[in-house]
Design a protein around this motif. Structure first.
Motif, PDB file in Angstrom:
ATOM      1  N   GLN A 109      -6.029  -3.183   1.583  1.00 37.59           N
ATOM      2  CA  GLN A 109      -5.639  -1.977   2.298  1.00 37.59           C
ATOM      3  C   GLN A 109      -5.096  -0.848   1.448  1.00 37.59           C
ATOM      4  O   GLN A 109      -5.519   0.452   1.681  1.00 37.59           O
ATOM      5  CB  GLN A 109      -4.735  -2.399   3.474  1.00 37.59           C
ATOM      6  CG  GLN A 109      -4.239  -1.383   4.347  1.00 37.59           C
ATOM      7  CD  GLN A 109      -3.170  -1.621   5.159  1.00 37.59           C
ATOM      8  OE1 GLN A 109      -2.576  -2.916   5.021  1.00 37.59           O
ATOM      9  NE2 GLN A 109      -2.622  -0.990   6.086  1.00 37.59           N
ATOM     10  N   THR A 110      -4.126  -1.224   0.778  1.00 32.16           N
ATOM     11  CA  THR A 110      -3.422  -0.281  -0.411  1.00 32.16           C
ATOM     12  C   THR A 110      -4.400   0.498  -1.227  1.00 32.16           C
ATOM     13  O   THR A 110      -4.505   1.912  -1.300  1.00 32.16           O
ATOM     14  CB  THR A 110      -2.312  -1.008  -1.121  1.00 32.16           C
ATOM     15  OG1 THR A 110      -1.496  -1.327  -0.162  1.00 32.16           O
ATOM     16  CG2 THR A 110      -1.771  -0.024  -1.916  1.00 32.16           C
ATOM     17  N   LYS A 111      -5.369  -0.230  -1.892  1.00 29.07           N
ATOM     18  CA  LYS A 111      -6.490   0.281  -2.508  1.00 29.07           C
ATOM     19  C   LYS A 111      -7.197   1.376  -1.635  1.00 29.07           C
ATOM     20  O   LYS A 111      -7.621   2.466  -2.230  1.00 29.07           O
ATOM     21  CB  LYS A 111      -7.155  -0.595  -3.375  1.00 29.07           C
ATOM     22  CG  LYS A 111      -6.597  -1.450  -4.346  1.00 29.07           C
ATOM     23  CD  LYS A 111      -6.267  -0.516  -5.439  1.00 29.07           C
ATOM     24  CE  LYS A 111      -5.739  -1.515  -6.588  1.00 29.07           C
ATOM     25  NZ  LYS A 111      -5.440  -0.608  -7.661  1.00 29.07           N
TER      26      LYS A 111
ATOM     27  N   ILE B 272      -6.374   3.124   0.745  1.00 29.50           N
ATOM     28  CA  ILE B 272      -5.742   4.214   1.314  1.00 29.50           C
ATOM     29  C   ILE B 272      -5.628   4.973  -0.134  1.00 29.50           C
ATOM     30  O   ILE B 272      -5.599   6.320   0.181  1.00 29.50           O
ATOM     31  CB  ILE B 272      -4.234   3.747   1.892  1.00 29.50           C
ATOM     32  CG1 ILE B 272      -4.445   3.090   3.131  1.00 29.50           C
ATOM     33  CG2 ILE B 272      -3.215   5.013   1.939  1.00 29.50           C
ATOM     34  CD1 ILE B 272      -3.199   2.401   3.896  1.00 29.50           C
ATOM     35  N   ASP B 273      -5.376   4.585  -1.208  1.00 29.99           N
ATOM     36  CA  ASP B 273      -5.098   5.299  -2.408  1.00 29.99           C
ATOM     37  C   ASP B 273      -6.359   6.016  -2.536  1.00 29.99           C
ATOM     38  O   ASP B 273      -6.441   7.176  -2.997  1.00 29.99           O
ATOM     39  CB  ASP B 273      -4.941   4.475  -3.470  1.00 29.99           C
ATOM     40  CG  ASP B 273      -3.412   3.789  -3.438  1.00 29.99           C
ATOM     41  OD1 ASP B 273      -2.796   4.205  -2.629  1.00 29.99           O
ATOM     42  OD2 ASP B 273      -3.022   2.921  -4.186  1.00 29.99           O
ATOM     43  N   ALA B 274      -7.616   5.452  -2.565  1.00 29.08           N
ATOM     44  CA  ALA B 274      -8.969   5.879  -2.616  1.00 29.08           C
ATOM     45  C   ALA B 274      -9.260   7.089  -1.941  1.00 29.08           C
ATOM     46  O   ALA B 274      -9.720   8.109  -2.091  1.00 29.08           O
ATOM     47  CB  ALA B 274     -10.130   4.956  -2.576  1.00 29.08           C
ATOM     48  N   TYR B 275      -8.867   6.871  -0.471  1.00 29.32           N
ATOM     49  CA  TYR B 275      -9.034   7.919   0.541  1.00 29.32           C
ATOM     50  C   TYR B 275      -8.340   9.230   0.115  1.00 29.32           C
ATOM     51  O   TYR B 275      -8.530  10.368   0.025  1.00 29.32           O
ATOM     52  CB  TYR B 275      -8.466   7.407   2.019  1.00 29.32           C
ATOM     53  CG  TYR B 275      -8.446   8.548   2.880  1.00 29.32           C
ATOM     54  CD1 TYR B 275      -9.769   8.956   3.541  1.00 29.32           C
ATOM     55  CD2 TYR B 275      -7.086   9.151   3.435  1.00 29.32           C
ATOM     56  CE1 TYR B 275      -9.698   9.895   4.481  1.00 29.32           C
ATOM     57  CE2 TYR B 275      -7.472  10.193   4.409  1.00 29.32           C
ATOM     58  CZ  TYR B 275      -8.589  10.511   4.825  1.00 29.32           C
ATOM     59  OH  TYR B 275      -8.370  11.502   5.728  1.00 29.32           O
ATOM     60  N   ASN B 276      -6.879   9.063  -0.229  1.00 27.20           N
ATOM     61  CA  ASN B 276      -5.763   9.931  -0.589  1.00 27.20           C
ATOM     62  C   ASN B 276      -6.300  10.710  -1.891  1.00 27.20           C
ATOM     63  O   ASN B 276      -6.296  12.172  -1.888  1.00 27.20           O
ATOM     64  CB  ASN B 276      -4.555   9.360  -0.887  1.00 27.20           C
ATOM     65  CG  ASN B 276      -3.801   9.263   0.333  1.00 27.20           C
ATOM     66  OD1 ASN B 276      -4.046   9.683   1.530  1.00 27.20           O
ATOM     67  ND2 ASN B 276      -2.842   7.972   0.379  1.00 27.20           N
ATOM     68  N   GLU B 277      -6.960  10.072  -2.786  1.00 24.38           N
ATOM     69  CA  GLU B 277      -7.669  10.735  -3.956  1.00 24.38           C
ATOM     70  C   GLU B 277      -8.928  11.598  -3.534  1.00 24.38           C
ATOM     71  O   GLU B 277      -8.820  12.504  -4.309  1.00 24.38           O
ATOM     72  CB  GLU B 277      -8.238   9.426  -4.908  1.00 24.38           C
ATOM     73  CG  GLU B 277      -8.372  10.171  -6.317  1.00 24.38           C
ATOM     74  CD  GLU B 277      -7.281  10.817  -7.067  1.00 24.38           C
ATOM     75  OE1 GLU B 277      -7.825  11.682  -7.934  1.00 24.38           O
ATOM     76  OE2 GLU B 277      -6.169  10.609  -7.104  1.00 24.38           O
TER      77      GLU B 277
ATOM     78  N   ARG C 213      -7.343  14.731  -2.321  1.00 23.45           N
ATOM     79  CA  ARG C 213      -6.995  15.633  -3.270  1.00 23.45           C
ATOM     80  C   ARG C 213      -8.138  16.336  -3.920  1.00 23.45           C
ATOM     81  O   ARG C 213      -7.816  17.518  -4.286  1.00 23.45           O
ATOM     82  CB  ARG C 213      -6.073  14.994  -4.176  1.00 23.45           C
ATOM     83  CG  ARG C 213      -4.597  14.714  -3.777  1.00 23.45           C
ATOM     84  CD  ARG C 213      -3.907  14.266  -4.815  1.00 23.45           C
ATOM     85  NE  ARG C 213      -4.160  12.638  -5.055  1.00 23.45           N
ATOM     86  CZ  ARG C 213      -3.477  12.088  -4.751  1.00 23.45           C
ATOM     87  NH1 ARG C 213      -2.397  11.770  -4.145  1.00 23.45           N
ATOM     88  NH2 ARG C 213      -3.767  10.520  -5.036  1.00 23.45           N
TER      89      ARG C 213
END
Length: 75
Positions: free
Chosen positions: A60-62, A64-69, A72
């Motif tokens: 889940q964290t990965k 979300i991080d990928a989505y945020n990247e 950006r």
């Protein structure tokens, strides 16, 4: 559709994690009620559920991080 296939796979895996948690709770309740004396089975079920939940949280964290990247990159 690849997106649909991914969501189906993800849903299936979440259901498996949920089932591991239920199995762990059932094994613990069975042991507490004296219906079984196998602490090994209880501990194994508990660790399986713990590892599955930790892995799910990491995924889940990965995601979300990928989505945020990606968000950006589009700005």
């Amino acid at each position: 559709n690849k997106t649909q296939a991914f969501s189906d796979l993800f849903r299936e895996k979440l259901n498996q994690v949920n089932q591991l948690k239920k199995d762990s709770q059932a094994a613990t309740a069975s042991f507490a009620a004296g219906e079984t004396d196998s602490i090994h089975d209880v501990m194994i079920a508990s660790e399986k559920a713990k590892v599955a939940v930790n892995l799910t949280t990491a995924v889940q964290t990965k995601v979300i991080d990928a989505y945020n990247e990606i968000m950006r990159l589009q700005v």
